[in-house]
Design an enzyme around this catalytic site. Structure first.
Site, PDB file in Angstrom:
ATOM      1  N   LYS A 127      60.918  64.674  38.092  1.00  0.00           N
ATOM      2  CA  LYS A 127      61.290  63.274  37.880  1.00  0.00           C
ATOM      3  C   LYS A 127      60.184  62.336  38.386  1.00  0.00           C
ATOM      4  O   LYS A 127      59.274  62.780  39.109  1.00  0.00           O
ATOM      5  CB  LYS A 127      62.638  63.023  38.578  1.00  0.00           C
ATOM      6  N   TYR A 129      71.647  62.010  29.659  1.00  0.00           N
ATOM      7  CA  TYR A 129      72.655  61.843  30.709  1.00  0.00           C
ATOM      8  C   TYR A 129      73.970  61.279  30.152  1.00  0.00           C
ATOM      9  O   TYR A 129      74.683  60.559  30.849  1.00  0.00           O
ATOM     10  CB  TYR A 129      72.107  60.964  31.827  1.00  0.00           C
ATOM     11  N   ASN A 153      66.027  62.661  43.284  1.00  0.00           N
ATOM     12  CA  ASN A 153      66.127  64.038  43.765  1.00  0.00           C
ATOM     13  C   ASN A 153      65.115  64.987  43.124  1.00  0.00           C
ATOM     14  O   ASN A 153      65.344  66.179  43.010  1.00  0.00           O
ATOM     15  CB  ASN A 153      67.564  64.540  43.604  1.00  0.00           C
ATOM     16  N   HIS A 157      65.031  68.006  37.688  1.00  0.00           N
ATOM     17  CA  HIS A 157      66.170  68.305  36.819  1.00  0.00           C
ATOM     18  C   HIS A 157      66.055  69.748  36.345  1.00  0.00           C
ATOM     19  O   HIS A 157      64.957  70.226  36.067  1.00  0.00           O
ATOM     20  CB  HIS A 157      66.164  67.393  35.579  1.00  0.00           C
ATOM     21  N   GLU A 200      68.441  71.039  25.531  1.00  0.00           N
ATOM     22  CA  GLU A 200      67.476  70.188  26.245  1.00  0.00           C
ATOM     23  C   GLU A 200      66.029  70.520  25.877  1.00  0.00           C
ATOM     24  O   GLU A 200      65.190  69.624  25.778  1.00  0.00           O
ATOM     25  CB  GLU A 200      67.718  70.299  27.756  1.00  0.00           C
TER      26      GLU A 200
END
Ligand code: IDP
Ligand code: MG
Length: 132
Positions: free
Chosen positions: A9, A49, A112, A115, A126
């Site tokens: 990220k 998301y 965080n 992913h 994905e």
């Protein structure tokens, strides 16, 4: 061989953690078969998301995920979907143990670092979403 979609990220790239995180993936014996820096847009984030798009934290998540480039990866290995989730640690930062990527690097619930797909079915979707 099983494959999963992994994404470092924007916080990982901003903080210079890319090398350390990639090393953990490689040290585990997984193979990085695709890698691409991408600047994501709002629409792709909404699609990716969709399961949490109605949550109060979603606007903050969308702003975070679009504020700089991500490193999109396809990672391959035996049982890699579950194995990467274990290496990453859980979503809830309070439960992420030291030794996991999130336990060692995540600063809060949103930022965080990484992913990873949550099932083999999601992984296929994905990988297509981000690599076509
Ligand atoms: P996962 O990334 O562990 O699969 P998801 O539930 O799919 O977790 O949530 C996607 C992302 O949304 C998380 O990685 C995190 O960045 C963010 N997020 C999830 N739950 C919260 C929350 O309660 N507050 C803030 N951000 C959250
Ligand atoms: Mg998820």
């Amino acid at each position: 061989m099983e494959q999963t979609y992994i994404m470092l990220k924007p916080d990982a790239l901003e903080r210079g953690l890319m090398g350390q995180v990639l090393s953990r993936i490689e040290n585990k014996g997984y193979k990085i078969v695709k890698a691409e820096l991408k600047q994501l847009g709002e629409d792709l984030i909404k699609e990716h998301y969709a399961h949490i798009a109605d949550k109060p934290f979603f606007p903050e998540l969308a702003a975070f995920m679009t504020r700089g480039p991500v490193l999109a990866l396809v990672v391959e290995g035996d049982n890699v979907v579950e194995g990467m989730r274990t290496l990453m640690g859980p979503t809830n930062i309070k439960e992420a143990q030291p030794g996991t990527i999130r336990g060692d690097f995540a600063t809060n619930m949103t930022e965080n670092v990484i992913h990873g797909s949550d099932s083999t079915e999601t992984a296929q979707i994905e990988i297509k979403r981000f690599f076509g």
